[in-house]
Design an enzyme around this catalytic site. Sequence first.
Site, PDB file in Angstrom:
ATOM      1  N   ALA A  66       0.870  -1.169   0.000  1.00 13.13           N
ATOM      2  CA  ALA A  66       0.000   0.000   0.000  1.00 13.13           C
ATOM      3  C   ALA A  66       0.905   1.216   0.000  1.00 13.13           C
ATOM      4  O   ALA A  66       2.071   1.139   0.416  1.00 13.13           O
ATOM      5  CB  ALA A  66      -0.876  -0.017   1.239  1.00 13.13           C
ATOM      6  N   GLY A 112       0.542  -4.957   0.967  1.00 10.48           N
ATOM      7  CA  GLY A 112      -0.666  -4.997   0.142  1.00 10.48           C
ATOM      8  C   GLY A 112      -0.428  -5.633  -1.219  1.00 10.48           C
ATOM      9  O   GLY A 112      -1.371  -6.126  -1.847  1.00 10.48           O
ATOM     10  N   GLU A 115      -0.706  -9.238  -0.539  1.00 10.85           N
ATOM     11  CA  GLU A 115      -2.133  -9.472  -0.247  1.00 10.85           C
ATOM     12  C   GLU A 115      -2.964  -9.457  -1.534  1.00 10.85           C
ATOM     13  O   GLU A 115      -3.907 -10.233  -1.680  1.00 10.85           O
ATOM     14  CB  GLU A 115      -2.627  -8.425   0.760  1.00 10.85           C
ATOM     15  N   GLU A 135       4.561  -5.194   7.320  1.00 10.56           N
ATOM     16  CA  GLU A 135       3.792  -4.143   8.003  1.00 10.56           C
ATOM     17  C   GLU A 135       4.251  -3.872   9.433  1.00 10.56           C
ATOM     18  O   GLU A 135       4.182  -2.741   9.907  1.00 10.56           O
ATOM     19  CB  GLU A 135       2.290  -4.492   8.004  1.00 10.56           C
TER      20      GLU A 135
END
Length: 260
Positions: A66, A112, A115, A135
């Site tokens: 992200a 992300g 993911e 993270e």
Amino acid sequence: MEFQNLLIENKERIQYIIINRESKLNALNKDTLAELHLAFSEAFRNPAVGGIIITGAGSKAFVAGADISEFASLDVEGGTALAREGHDNVFNLIANGSKPVIAAINGFALGGGLELAMACHIRIASETAKMGLPEVTLGLLPGYGGTQRLAQLIGKGKAMEMILTADMITAVEAQQFGLVTHVACPEDLLPKAEELLQKILTRAPLALASAIRAVNAGYIDGVNGYETEIVEFGKCFGTNDFKEGVDAFLGKRKAEFKGE
Ligand code: COA
């Protein structure tokens, strides 16, 4: 449809969705997530698209996570909303999609990015790829399904180790753990993804959608996957594809499925 952060390419019934923010290692900012929502919604609706390959622009990254620069201003409410919207609009949309989605992991797939790859139905990787959920180095935990999907794919023990150490793994390790199913040299990655998807696209489209729903059902709390399988199995008998498949087998010819 015109996108700022995605490239869309169509090759027969395969649609490529290419995340195109190379200077930021294809990090998922809000705009890119919104475009992914639109692109996948459209691809699932479009009868000309049989399946999707998602990859990252350039040779360095699939998606490096992200976009961290958008995190700084978030509070508890904002962080919760970001994760919830991501789950609903992108990650679960892909995972529950009615058409097969292959992630071709061409470089870093972090946070992300991993993911996103894990929301896809199949993952293959370039031998240069690196994967991880870093993270906790940012004071966060994976918020787009990583704690759930990584444990489902590689088992709780290894997933816990990867998430708590934030360590990256190589493509070969990822294959050993079952996180990716094939490793290819960089120039063979997309041909391998296409070969896999072309084979899948010779199968009955409605049966593919049913199979995705049935496999996924086993991972939804409170849903009996066996019951879903029974219902989806029964539904297939009402399709023309089923009649065509059986007729072709008995007639010793190749089935021509129409997705009806
Ligand atoms: N969010 C926002 N920007 C990112 C990013 C991310 N997740 N990952 C990389 N970038 C940006 C960098 O800030 C840099 O931008 P700049 O040139 O404007 O400074 C550019 O992409 C190139 O990255 P850089 O860090 O210089 O490349 P590198 O080869 O030195 O390192 C990584 C590559 C992947 C190891 C490193 O970029 C990294 O650790 N990224 C963050 C990974 C992460 O924590 N992801 C989880 C987020 S939840």
